[in-house]
Design a protein around this motif. Structure first.
Motif, short mmCIF file in Angstrom:
data_model
loop_
_atom_site.label_atom_id
_atom_site.label_comp_id
_atom_site.label_asym_id
_atom_site.label_seq_id
_atom_site.Cartn_x
_atom_site.Cartn_y
_atom_site.Cartn_z
N GLN A 149 14.72 8.80 -2.59
CA GLN A 149 15.07 8.27 -1.16
C GLN A 149 13.63 7.78 -0.84
OE1 GLN A 149 18.01 7.99 0.12
NE2 GLN A 149 19.07 8.53 -1.52
N LYS A 150 12.68 8.48 -0.97
CA LYS A 150 11.25 7.88 -0.39
C LYS A 150 10.98 6.38 -0.96
CE LYS A 150 7.81 10.67 -0.50
NZ LYS A 150 6.85 11.75 -0.99
N PHE A 151 11.14 6.48 -2.35
CA PHE A 151 11.03 5.31 -2.97
C PHE A 151 11.81 4.17 -2.66
CE2 PHE A 151 12.24 2.40 -6.50
CZ PHE A 151 11.06 1.74 -6.43
N LEU A 152 13.18 4.45 -2.24
CA LEU A 152 13.99 3.32 -1.73
C LEU A 152 13.82 3.02 -0.46
CD1 LEU A 152 17.57 4.73 -2.84
CD2 LEU A 152 16.28 2.80 -3.79
N ASP A 193 0.97 -1.38 0.06
CA ASP A 193 -0.20 -0.04 0.05
C ASP A 193 0.90 1.21 -0.03
OD1 ASP A 193 -2.21 -1.51 0.16
OD2 ASP A 193 -2.67 -1.37 2.37
N TRP A 194 1.85 1.39 0.83
CA TRP A 194 2.76 2.46 0.84
C TRP A 194 3.49 2.68 -0.31
CZ3 TRP A 194 8.05 2.21 4.22
CH2 TRP A 194 8.53 3.47 4.13
N LEU A 195 4.12 1.58 -0.95
CA LEU A 195 4.77 1.65 -2.24
C LEU A 195 4.10 2.13 -3.26
CD1 LEU A 195 7.57 1.15 -3.05
CD2 LEU A 195 6.95 -1.36 -3.66
N ASN A 196 2.82 1.76 -3.19
CA ASN A 196 1.89 2.24 -4.36
C ASN A 196 1.72 3.74 -4.09
OD1 ASN A 196 1.34 -0.22 -5.80
ND2 ASN A 196 -0.37 -0.74 -4.61
N LYS A 197 1.43 4.03 -3.06
CA LYS A 197 1.20 5.72 -2.81
C LYS A 197 2.36 6.31 -3.23
CE LYS A 197 0.08 8.74 1.04
NZ LYS A 197 -0.22 8.96 2.47
N VAL A 198 3.57 5.99 -2.82
CA VAL A 198 4.93 6.67 -3.20
C VAL A 198 5.12 6.56 -4.68
CG1 VAL A 198 7.36 6.38 -3.12
CG2 VAL A 198 6.14 6.15 -0.99
N ILE A 199 4.86 5.50 -5.31
CA ILE A 199 5.08 5.45 -6.84
C ILE A 199 3.92 6.30 -7.56
CG2 ILE A 199 4.91 3.77 -8.84
CD1 ILE A 199 5.75 1.77 -7.05
N ALA A 207 10.57 2.82 0.92
CA ALA A 207 9.60 1.88 0.63
C ALA A 207 9.65 0.75 0.44
CB ALA A 207 8.52 2.77 -0.08
N SER A 208 10.62 0.67 -1.01
CA SER A 208 11.05 -0.44 -1.68
C SER A 208 11.92 -1.25 -0.86
CB SER A 208 11.86 0.13 -2.84
OG SER A 208 12.26 -1.17 -3.70
N GLY A 209 12.71 -0.76 0.08
CA GLY A 209 13.60 -1.55 0.89
C GLY A 209 12.89 -2.19 1.97
N GLU A 210 11.87 -1.69 2.44
CA GLU A 210 10.93 -2.28 3.57
C GLU A 210 10.28 -3.30 2.83
OE1 GLU A 210 9.07 -2.43 7.19
OE2 GLU A 210 10.77 -1.22 6.39
N ALA A 211 9.74 -3.16 1.55
CA ALA A 211 9.23 -4.41 0.82
C ALA A 211 10.09 -5.57 0.57
CB ALA A 211 8.53 -3.75 -0.66
N ARG A 212 11.36 -4.98 0.37
CA ARG A 212 12.54 -6.18 0.34
C ARG A 212 12.62 -6.91 1.36
NH1 ARG A 212 17.72 -3.34 0.21
NH2 ARG A 212 17.08 -3.29 2.36
N ASP A 213 12.72 -6.08 2.65
CA ASP A 213 13.01 -6.79 3.71
C ASP A 213 11.93 -7.78 4.36
OD1 ASP A 213 15.26 -5.45 4.11
OD2 ASP A 213 14.61 -3.83 5.24
N VAL A 214 10.67 -7.33 4.14
CA VAL A 214 9.56 -8.18 4.48
C VAL A 214 9.64 -9.37 3.37
CG1 VAL A 214 6.83 -8.25 4.55
CG2 VAL A 214 8.10 -6.21 5.39
#
Length: 574
Positions: free
Chosen positions: A213-216, A186-192, A218-225
């Motif tokens: 940096q905002k994208f990185l 959800d967060w990543l979609n919002k940033v994109i 959110a994307s980093g959080e998605a990667r970690d999960v």
């Protein structure tokens, strides 16, 4: 429970799917016995190739036929469930208030309609048949193992509880991670979405690095999960492999001893080994399906939150034609306990022209949202023709309200479709709206005229052109009340004045409320309301406010000093 509830309306289809799956698996269970009989017959010297071959081909044919039927049914079922669920979700969102959409978060609703929906469809497509197939194969192979040699079978089957415990422990943790993964999406979609829609301003103010940096993040959080999920899931397969190897070792050692001692035939030993292989495979499948099931369950829970949300009750039944009288009585609107409007009261007569002016964040747009029914007040009452707005049938009421938003909303359709957005618009009302909005000359210059395609979000149009298209869209409905939210901010003063004159001439009975920051175009309106920090500071005609309201005079003088139009007008008036 949620997934069972989802599949309940499709039980007939699911039963057909389960039936085809079980018949195919039953044939699969017979093959090791056919091979076993063949080996024992060959060892005994009474081997008949044709009989064994025919039995084998029949079993393979049954497996092929019912596998095809299973695939067809499960594909149809998943698409049917996906279509119906998407329709339910879309209908639910469309019936909800604008305030609900904002609170629910548009990015989350987008994820519900895409990623969450795909997870549910994937489970219906592969999960249901795989779970049924795996459980049937585990039970079936266990029975055949016990029939062949119950002592050897018990040693192998004792390993299954260990696998089940491992599944339970890992899946419990996986579920939490899947819920978290959807929140991150959800967060990543919002940033994109913000980065794409705001691409122009991001480049103008050179803030690409900040957005990057905002994208990185959110994307980093998605990667970690994602890594956490894969790490947990990856432990399942080695565990299953370990138990499978342990079972194979048991068979080789004890089964080999039983063959040598004559307590187990070579054919039964081969069949026993084949059944253990068949036993291990569905356990591995359950490992994969458990991943899919946890993901689908988490996704469906998120979808259910929207489906079970309390709908905005439309209790209104009045379906009369509006005259256009409007009255607000002590209306207040709060956002997170912060007042956007505070005890606002005023009256607007039918057929009159009213302007609402004030600085930024005065609550002007919230006022228009109230009048259209997009949001509801926390306190106070809104009356149209002396009747509470909630007593009107929502559809009938909103069909009589024309609203021109401050932000232009263009669709990737033709100009005709963008303006005549409702099926009720006639060619006559369309033509009248286009002339009123000063669009005719612009449309005549286009090769395809009204059939010209508008680019996505109207990027091929200027700001003024989009605003005038928005106005034409509102007027094409022949509304009784027209609400303008600073719609001429991107239009020059002369065009603005012509448009306002056109509206007055072509729609003489129209009640007009215009939110604006410029006094000059509305100085001859019947009423001007000064709104500051959510409160009505003053109201009246232009001359009255100049004589009684210091705040109005201050705004007027500040605009007058920077407006050649105002200076020349005052000279002429003097």
């Amino acid at each position: 429970m949620g997934m069972i509830k989802l599949l309940k309306p499709y039980r007939k289809m699911i039963l057909w799917l389960i039936g085809f799956t079980l018949i195919g698996n039953a044939a699969n269970l017979v093959i090791p016995k056919i091979i076993s009989h063949g080996i024992d017959a060959y060892s005994a010297g009474n081997y008949v190739l044709n009989t064994i071959l025919i039995q084998f081909l029949i079993a393979v044919g049954v497996i092929f036929l019912f596998s095809v039927l299973q695939t067809v049914v499960q594909t149809y079922a998943s698409e049917k469930v996906g279509f119906d669920l998407r329709k339910q979700l879309s209908d639910k969102i469309s019936k909800q208030s604008y305030a609900f959409v904002l609170k629910a978060n548009p990015s989350k609703l987008l994820t519900n309609l895409t990623s969450d929906m795909d997870a549910v469809k994937m489970f219906v497509s592969n999960g249901v048949s795989s779970i049924v197939s795996s459980l049937f194969m585990i039970v079936g192979t266990s029975v055949f193992l016990l029939v062949i040699n119950w002592k050897l079978a018990l040693l192998v089957l004792l390993l299954i509880p260990s696998v089940g415990f491992s599944f339970y422990f890992i899946l419990k943790k996986l579920r939490v991670q899947f819920v978290r993964s959807r929140e991150v999406v959800d967060w990543l979609n919002k940033v994109i979405n913000e980065s794409i829609l705001g691409a122009a301003i991001i480049r103008v103010i050179n803030s690409q690095q900040t957005e990057y940096q905002k994208f990185l993040k959110a994307s980093g959080e998605a990667r970690d999960v994602g890594i956490s999920i894969v790490t947990l899931f990856a432990t399942l397969i080695p565990l299953i492999t370990f138990f499978a190897n342990l079972a194979t070792l048991t068979i080789l050692v004890l089964g080999g001893h039983l063959v040598i001692s004559g307590n187990l035939s070579l054919g039964d030993f081969a069949a026993f080994n084949s059944y253990v292989t068949l036993l291990v495979f569905p356990i591995i499948v359950i490992g994969f399906i458990s991943n899919m099931m946890a993901q689908a369950s988490a996704s469906y829970e998120r979808i259910e939150l929207v489906l079970n949300a309390e709908e905005t009750a439309d209790t209104g039944t009045i379906e009369k034609v509006l005259d256009g009288d409007i009255e607000l009585k002590d209306v207040s609107v709060f956002y997170d306990d912060k007042p956007a409007l505070k005890e606002v009261s005023f009256r607007v007569k039918a057929g009159s022209r009213t302007a609402v002016i004030g600085p930024t964040a005065a609550g002007k747009t919230q006022l228009l949202y109230l009048l259209t029914g997009l949001i509801k007040p926390n306190n106070g009452q809104i009356l149209f023709d002396g009747t509470d707005v909630n007593d009107y049938n929502k559809e009938t009421f909103q069909n009589q309200i024309g609203f021109v938003f401050q932000d232009s909303v263009m669709f990737n359709m033709t100009l005709r479709e963008n303006i005549a957005f409702s099926e009720t618009v006639t060619d006559e009302s369309l033509s009248k709206a286009i002339e009123t909005a000063e669009l005719k000359d612009f449309i005549d210059t286009l090769p395809a005229r009204l059939d010209t395609m508008v680019s996505e979000r109207g990027t091929s149009l200027s700001g003024g052109q989009k605003q005038r298209i928005m106005l034409a869209r509102a007027l094409a409905l022949n509304p009784k009340i027209l609400l303008l939210d600073d719609f001429t901010a991107r239009v020059d003063s002369q065009t603005e004045q012509r448009i306002l004159n056109n509206v007055q001439q072509n729609y003489p009975d129209l009640t007009l409320i215009s939110v604006t920051q410029k006094i000059s175009p509305v100085r001859d309106f019947d009423q001007i309301i000064l709104l500051m920090e959510g409160e009505v500071v003053a109201s009246g005609r232009h001359e009255t406010l100049r004589a009684t309201s210091p705040e109005y005079v201050q705004i007027y003088e500040s605009q007058k000093s920077t407006s050649h139009y105002e200076v020349s007008h005052d000279v002429e008036a003097g």
